[in-house]
Design a protein around this motif. Structure first.
Motif, PDB file in Angstrom:
ATOM      1  N   GLY A  84       3.143  10.142 -35.856  1.00  0.00           N
ATOM      2  CA  GLY A  84       3.901   9.906 -34.635  1.00  0.00           C
ATOM      3  C   GLY A  84       4.752  11.118 -34.309  1.00  0.00           C
ATOM      4  N   GLU A 114      14.617   6.407 -33.835  1.00  0.00           N
ATOM      5  CA  GLU A 114      13.208   6.761 -33.657  1.00  0.00           C
ATOM      6  C   GLU A 114      12.302   5.850 -34.481  1.00  0.00           C
ATOM      7  OE1 GLU A 114      13.638  11.517 -32.561  1.00  0.00           O
ATOM      8  OE2 GLU A 114      12.850  10.923 -34.526  1.00  0.00           O
ATOM      9  N   ARG A 118       9.532   3.383 -32.738  1.00  0.00           N
ATOM     10  CA  ARG A 118       8.128   3.392 -33.124  1.00  0.00           C
ATOM     11  C   ARG A 118       7.684   2.014 -33.598  1.00  0.00           C
ATOM     12  NH1 ARG A 118       3.209   5.091 -31.975  1.00  0.00           N
ATOM     13  NH2 ARG A 118       1.953   5.670 -33.796  1.00  0.00           N
ATOM     14  N   GLU A 121       7.295  -0.076 -30.578  1.00  0.00           N
ATOM     15  CA  GLU A 121       6.125   0.406 -29.845  1.00  0.00           C
ATOM     16  C   GLU A 121       4.836  -0.130 -30.458  1.00  0.00           C
ATOM     17  OE1 GLU A 121       4.688   4.730 -28.179  1.00  0.00           O
ATOM     18  OE2 GLU A 121       5.272   4.602 -30.286  1.00  0.00           O
TER      19      GLU A 121
END
Length: 351
Positions: A84, A114, A118, A121
């Motif tokens: 990522g 972050e 992720r 996501e």
């Protein structure tokens, strides 16, 4: 007609009662219920075999209870280590050279933001290609003393001063955990407890230190991150402490958990088996597992089949009780509940 109405009414009451029982049976899913009660409720529903499976770092999913599979470790010392797009920051020794805990707090906040982004996501990890969800529990920071430049992991540490290390790792864990009173953004895992300051023979060696040095120097560096930093987890070291494998250190339960307030503890990678194969502290894995759990270690980062077989053997031989396993599993589940793994929007980090 009256008889029919009575039958229908009685049936409705039975349905309502059943619904109430079903709801009561799923207290662990009630986001408004006290966290401890939810954990105890979930524990009461697990079979012995399911509990044993949760003693492993690679915990499998249990579909009948909607428990997702989970992995208790990843790395994020200076940025998330996973496929990522993630920000990479200076190594820990460089951040320590700033003498700036506020900057460290900002760095860790970005890292955990972050990681959560992720995670969300990927639909709370369910879309990951890897076998286990591993974006919320991180095996960082390294709290070990960097006392000798020949130590192979000097760049991972924050120097040799316990006060500076404590301040920098406290800021790191605060940034990683977030400031919500109930939930954590991520779970930082302090490592390696403790006196693990050399690479040569670090699986076999014994760090022989006096009680005063142990408490005023080595332990002191870890204490602040647990008491003030909000970390939820800690990893024990490969080495021995005055002849006792660190993963069964008798100070884990009374000091680190009972006094400092840590939730759960994991072993270092493949370290559980080393009690028999390297340290030779015990004749069987069952005896070693009993010593680990009874002294406060909760999660074994080792071969799944070996850990499961050791737990069954320990139960059969009376070395462990189911209550011992409940305590360990409950501790690690506490961390997962506080990540909001079983919740929706009640966890502010899930959106």
């Amino acid at each position: 007609m009256k008889t029919l109405k009575k039958i229908v009414f009685t049936g409705l009451l039975a349905l309502i009662a059943c619904a109430g029982v079903a709801q009561a049976q799923e207290l662990y899913k009630d986001e408004k219920a006290p966290m401890h009660e939810r954990i105890m409720d979930l524990l009461s529903r697990l079979t012995v075999e399911e509990k044993i499976s949760l003693l492993r770092a690679t915990s499998p999913g249990i579909s009948r209870l909607d428990i997702p599979k989970y992995y208790h470790g990843n790395e994020a010392l200076h940025g998330v280590v996973r496929p990522g797009r993630f920000t990479v920051f200076p190594q820990a020794i460089g951040l320590a050279a700033t003498w700036n805990p506020e900057l460290q707090l900002q760095v860790a906040t970005v890292i955990s933001d972050e990681a959560r982004a992720r995670w969300n996501e990927l639909d709370q990890g369910r879309e990951q290609k890897s076998q286990f969800s591993d974006l919320l529990t991180f095996w960082s920071p390294t709290v070990n003393m960097a006392r000798d430049p020949r130590w192979g992991r000097t760049e991972e540490g924050y120097g040799e001063d316990p006060f500076l290390i404590g301040e920098m790792t406290t800021a790191y864990t605060q940034g990683m955990a977030g400031n919500d009173p109930v939930y954590r953004r991520t779970i930082p895992t302090l490592k390696h407890f403790c006196a693990n300051n050399n690479e040569k023979d670090r699986i076999l060696c014994s760090s022989n230190v006096t009680p005063r040095t142990l408490h005023e120097y080595y332990y002191r560096a870890f204490e602040s991150s647990i008491v003030r930093g909000g970390t939820g987890s800690m990893m024990t070291a490969y080495n021995e402490l005055s002849g006792v494998p660190a993963c069964m250190n008798p100070d884990l339960q009374p000091l680190v958990k009972d006094k400092w307030g840590l939730e759960f503890i994991v072993t270092d990678g493949a370290d559980f088996s080393q009690n028999v194969l390297a340290h030779r502290s015990h004749a069987t894995h069952a005896e070693a597992l009993a010593a680990c759990l009874k002294n406060g270690n909760d999660v074994m980062t080792d071969a799944d089949d070996m850990v499961a077989a050791a737990a069954r053997d320990a139960l059969d031989r009376g070395l462990l009780t189911e209550a011992d396993i409940d305590r360990a599993v409950g501790n690690s589940l506490s961390g997962r509940f506080r990540l909001g793994e079983f919740d929706g929007d009640s966890c502010p980090y899930n959106t």
